[in-house]
Design a protein around this motif. Structure first.
Motif, mmCIF file in Angstrom:
data_model
loop_
_atom_site.group_PDB
_atom_site.id
_atom_site.type_symbol
_atom_site.label_atom_id
_atom_site.label_comp_id
_atom_site.label_asym_id
_atom_site.label_seq_id
_atom_site.Cartn_x
_atom_site.Cartn_y
_atom_site.Cartn_z
ATOM 1 N N GLU A 136 0.781 -1.230 0.000
ATOM 2 C CA GLU A 136 0.000 0.000 0.000
ATOM 3 C C GLU A 136 0.819 1.290 0.000
ATOM 4 O OE1 GLU A 136 -3.872 -0.237 2.237
ATOM 5 O OE2 GLU A 136 -2.782 -1.838 3.283
ATOM 6 N N GLU A 169 -12.869 8.018 3.717
ATOM 7 C CA GLU A 169 -12.395 7.470 4.994
ATOM 8 C C GLU A 169 -12.961 6.075 5.203
ATOM 9 O OE1 GLU A 169 -12.267 8.645 9.752
ATOM 10 O OE2 GLU A 169 -13.111 10.049 8.283
ATOM 11 N N GLY A 170 -12.083 5.139 5.516
ATOM 12 C CA GLY A 170 -12.508 3.775 5.778
ATOM 13 C C GLY A 170 -12.475 2.858 4.567
ATOM 14 N N ASP A 171 -12.393 3.422 3.357
ATOM 15 C CA ASP A 171 -12.390 2.576 2.161
ATOM 16 C C ASP A 171 -11.170 1.655 2.119
ATOM 17 O OD1 ASP A 171 -14.773 2.967 0.874
ATOM 18 O OD2 ASP A 171 -13.946 3.976 -0.890
ATOM 19 N N ALA A 172 -9.997 2.184 2.450
ATOM 20 C CA ALA A 172 -8.779 1.381 2.375
ATOM 21 C C ALA A 172 -8.812 0.224 3.365
ATOM 22 C CB ALA A 172 -7.556 2.259 2.630
ATOM 23 N N GLU A 173 -9.231 0.504 4.611
ATOM 24 C CA GLU A 173 -9.295 -0.546 5.621
ATOM 25 C C GLU A 173 -10.302 -1.612 5.223
ATOM 26 O OE1 GLU A 173 -9.417 2.652 6.123
ATOM 27 O OE2 GLU A 173 -7.660 3.103 7.376
ATOM 28 N N MET A 174 -11.462 -1.171 4.745
ATOM 29 C CA MET A 174 -12.498 -2.101 4.335
ATOM 30 C C MET A 174 -12.032 -2.965 3.169
ATOM 31 S SD MET A 174 -14.803 -2.332 1.577
ATOM 32 C CE MET A 174 -15.094 -0.644 1.048
ATOM 33 N N LYS A 199 2.237 -8.107 7.325
ATOM 34 C CA LYS A 199 0.785 -8.289 7.165
ATOM 35 C C LYS A 199 0.405 -9.749 7.262
ATOM 36 C CE LYS A 199 -0.372 -4.226 4.401
ATOM 37 N NZ LYS A 199 -0.973 -3.733 3.158
ATOM 38 N N GLY A 209 -8.935 -3.658 2.255
ATOM 39 C CA GLY A 209 -7.868 -4.547 2.678
ATOM 40 C C GLY A 209 -8.408 -5.803 3.339
ATOM 41 N N GLU A 210 -9.385 -5.645 4.214
ATOM 42 C CA GLU A 210 -9.996 -6.795 4.890
ATOM 43 C C GLU A 210 -10.742 -7.678 3.888
ATOM 44 O OE1 GLU A 210 -12.451 -5.352 8.015
ATOM 45 O OE2 GLU A 210 -10.787 -4.441 9.133
#
Length: 324
Positions: free
Chosen positions: A107, A286-291, A324, A293-294
């Motif tokens: 990333e 906001e939150g798109d990258a974390e979501m 990771k 990735g999961e």
């Protein structure tokens, strides 16, 4: 008679010296001479000629000037059709290298450097199996999402047709309800005009540099990185003198990173230029990258397991390197 003998000897020595000079044919997928990719390859050719005193001369041919399909470049090098190349479309011939391009795995720049260093020995072996010496490479800036429609988050991809350059990018698009389509770069402009596709995954300093007039929106979400490998035919490389081999390796080791740096600099310049020309740049929600990735992590494991134990090991090597 003695003078004639000396003259013949001198002529023989001169012809032997000429015969020892190596003249290589090189090829690049890029058809635009002003790109950082082509400029970097030209610097390599110029420096090699200078630093080997002309013992190795490299003539670079741009994409589409030889009868070599983009997907066949590594094979063409392995078969000796050309001696050297920069290959962005190597993944069909060396698919294990796609571990570096898995969406949402790597990333940022720091993670890329760690991942590449860890996996490089595996890549060297994989290219060697194709009759190719991996000399080095360079990478493009992060691949983001350019569209003809307004996009404010990943959910807006649903129902839209997006051009991708790998099956892994295709999986990412499918994950968010889009339809991935694979096209050559030359097909992109007309496909955007006709609505065959409604967006592309690329970099501002990559495809968007040529297609920006068709793409009014850029969602600055880093899907993955794309990279090119600089490779040489194994037999041609082994035929070089040790001095020429080392000079070539050293020059590529310097010019590969220099090309990457040039791309990163151009990325910022192109973003500014494209914005000034009317393109709307949207920062990642906001939150798109974390979501994402999961959501994509299980796919990394599926990808590796479907391809076999070597891929499982390669994925683990990269994940260990970047934590990771």
């Amino acid at each position: 008679m003695k003078l004639m003998t000396l003259g013949a000897s001198a002529l023989l020595l001169a012809s032997t010296a000429v015969a020892q000079a190596d003249n290589w044919t090189a090829y690049t997928y890029s058809s635009v001479s002003t790109t950082s990719a082509v400029k970097g390859m030209n610097r390599i050719a110029d420096r090699v000629a200078e630093e080997t005193g002309g013992d190795l001369e490299i003539t670079l041919h741009l994409g589409k000037t030889l009868q070599i399909a983009s997907a066949d470049i590594t094979q063409a090098v392995g078969d000796g059709i050309v001696d050297m190349a920069a290959d962005f479309f190597f993944s069909g011939n060396v698919p294990i290298a796609r571990v570096l391009n898995l969406p949402m795995l790597i990333e940022n720049d720091e993670e890329w450097d760690k991942a590449y260093a860890a996996i490089e020995p595996t890549l060297v072996e994989a290219f060697a199996e194709q009759g190719v010496v991996l000399l080095g490479g360079y990478r493009y800036p992060e691949q983001t999402i350019f569209t003809t429609f307004e996009i404010n988050d990943l959910a807006d991809l649903e129902g839209h047709k997006i051009r991708v350059t790998s099956p892994e990018q295709g999986h990412f698009i499918e994950e968010f309800g889009g339809a991935p389509i694979t096209l050559s770069g030359s097909e992109v402009p007309t496909s955007l005009e006709r609505g065959v596709i409604e967006g592309v995954l690329t970099a501002s300093a990559g495809g968007a540099k040529n297609w920006h007039e068709f793409l009014p929106y850029n969602y600055r979400f880093a899907v993955n990185y794309g990279n090119s490998m600089i490779i040489a035919n194994a037999d041609a490389f082994e035929a070089l003198s040790e001095e020429s081999q080392q000079a070539l390796r050293d020059i590529v080791a310097e010019e590969g990173p220099a090309t990457t740096a040039a791309f990163l600099e151009d990325e910022e310049a192109q973003k500014a230029s494209q914005s000034e020309a009317g393109m709307t740049l949207i920062e990642a929600a906001e939150g798109d990258a974390e979501m994402a990735g999961e959501q994509l992590a299980p796919f990394w494991e599926e990808w590796a397991e479907q391809n076999g134990p070597d891929y499982v090991t390669a994925l683990q090597t990269v994940r260990d390197a970047i934590g990771k």
